[in-house]
Scaffold this motif. Structure first.
Motif, PDB file in Angstrom:
ATOM      1  N   VAL A   1     -10.612  24.626 -32.509  1.00 38.00           N
ATOM      2  CA  VAL A   1      -9.322  24.014 -32.879  1.00 38.00           C
ATOM      3  C   VAL A   1      -8.216  24.569 -31.992  1.00 38.00           C
ATOM      4  N   ARG A   2      -8.237  25.881 -31.777  1.00 39.51           N
ATOM      5  CA  ARG A   2      -7.214  26.524 -30.934  1.00 39.51           C
ATOM      6  C   ARG A   2      -7.221  25.912 -29.530  1.00 39.51           C
ATOM      7  N   THR A   3      -8.406  25.730 -28.967  1.00 40.80           N
ATOM      8  CA  THR A   3      -8.526  25.115 -27.632  1.00 40.80           C
ATOM      9  C   THR A   3      -7.903  23.713 -27.647  1.00 40.80           C
ATOM     10  N   ARG A   4      -8.179  22.947 -28.673  1.00 38.80           N
ATOM     11  CA  ARG A   4      -7.639  21.594 -28.776  1.00 38.80           C
ATOM     12  C   ARG A   4      -6.120  21.618 -28.931  1.00 38.80           C
TER      13      ARG A   4
ATOM     14  N   GLU B   1      -0.571  25.269 -35.094  1.00 40.68           N
ATOM     15  CA  GLU B   1      -0.611  26.708 -34.793  1.00 40.68           C
ATOM     16  C   GLU B   1      -0.463  27.538 -36.066  1.00 40.68           C
ATOM     17  N   ALA B   2       0.360  27.066 -37.003  1.00 43.46           N
ATOM     18  CA  ALA B   2       0.503  27.763 -38.294  1.00 43.46           C
ATOM     19  C   ALA B   2      -0.823  27.736 -39.055  1.00 43.46           C
ATOM     20  N   TRP B   3      -1.489  26.577 -39.001  1.00 44.42           N
ATOM     21  CA  TRP B   3      -2.786  26.475 -39.662  1.00 44.42           C
ATOM     22  C   TRP B   3      -3.790  27.417 -39.009  1.00 44.42           C
ATOM     23  N   ILE B   4      -3.788  27.491 -37.676  1.00 45.60           N
ATOM     24  CA  ILE B   4      -4.693  28.377 -36.946  1.00 45.60           C
ATOM     25  C   ILE B   4      -4.437  29.832 -37.345  1.00 45.60           C
ATOM     26  N   ASP B   5      -3.176  30.233 -37.447  1.00 44.21           N
ATOM     27  CA  ASP B   5      -2.854  31.608 -37.865  1.00 44.21           C
ATOM     28  C   ASP B   5      -3.409  31.886 -39.260  1.00 44.21           C
TER      29      ASP B   5
END
Length: 149
Positions: free
Chosen positions: A87-90, A104-108
């Motif tokens: 997901v981060r790469t995407r 980005e908030a979701w990734i964190d």
């Protein structure tokens, strides 16, 4: 054998034999009683040994289940880490803006959650073994009952 006065032998003459018979029967009954007590004691000793061994086996089985659960949690965390990385790469390829900021908030959040799930993020230790209930010991007792001999 019931004794009584007969013309050939007075009851008083048979009294010593009667007393001896009563004494012998009493001694035999006492030996049987003591033998039964000893058999029960030996059975209790074997049961207590079986219970102790069952506790040891229960503790080992508990540790194995804990170990396997840690491995499953690690695999789960590893899969989630790979997913968050994908997901981060995407998201890194997305243009700046609200959508990217929310992603980005979701990734964190997801990375923090995965970190808490991964058992490798804390030092390994043997689990505390809970006091087994009677039914917990049953699989390790063979023919014995967990409630007593």
């Amino acid at each position: 054998m019931l004794r009584s006065d007969t013309p050939a032998c007075a009851l008083e003459d048979q009294l010593a034999e009667i007393v001896q018979e009563v004494t012998l029967r009493g001694e035999a009954a006492e030996r049987r009683r003591l033998d039964e007590i000893e058999v029960a004691r030996q059975k209790r000793v074997r049961w207590e040994a079986a219970m102790e061994e069952a506790r040891v086996q229960y503790a080992e089985a508990y540790r194995v289940r804990h170990f396997e659960a840690q491995e499953a949690a690690w695999r789960h965390a590893t899969r989630l880490t790979e997913y968050v990385s994908a997901v981060r790469t995407r998201v890194e390829a997305m243009p700046p803006g609200q959508t990217r900021t929310e992603a980005e908030a979701w990734i964190d959040w997801a990375a923090t959650r995965v970190e808490r799930l991964d058992p490798l993020n804390t030092p390994p230790r043997l689990p505390d073994i809970p006091e087994p209930r009677a039914d917990d010991l049953r699989p390790f007792l063979g023919h014995w009952s967990p409630y007593g001999p």
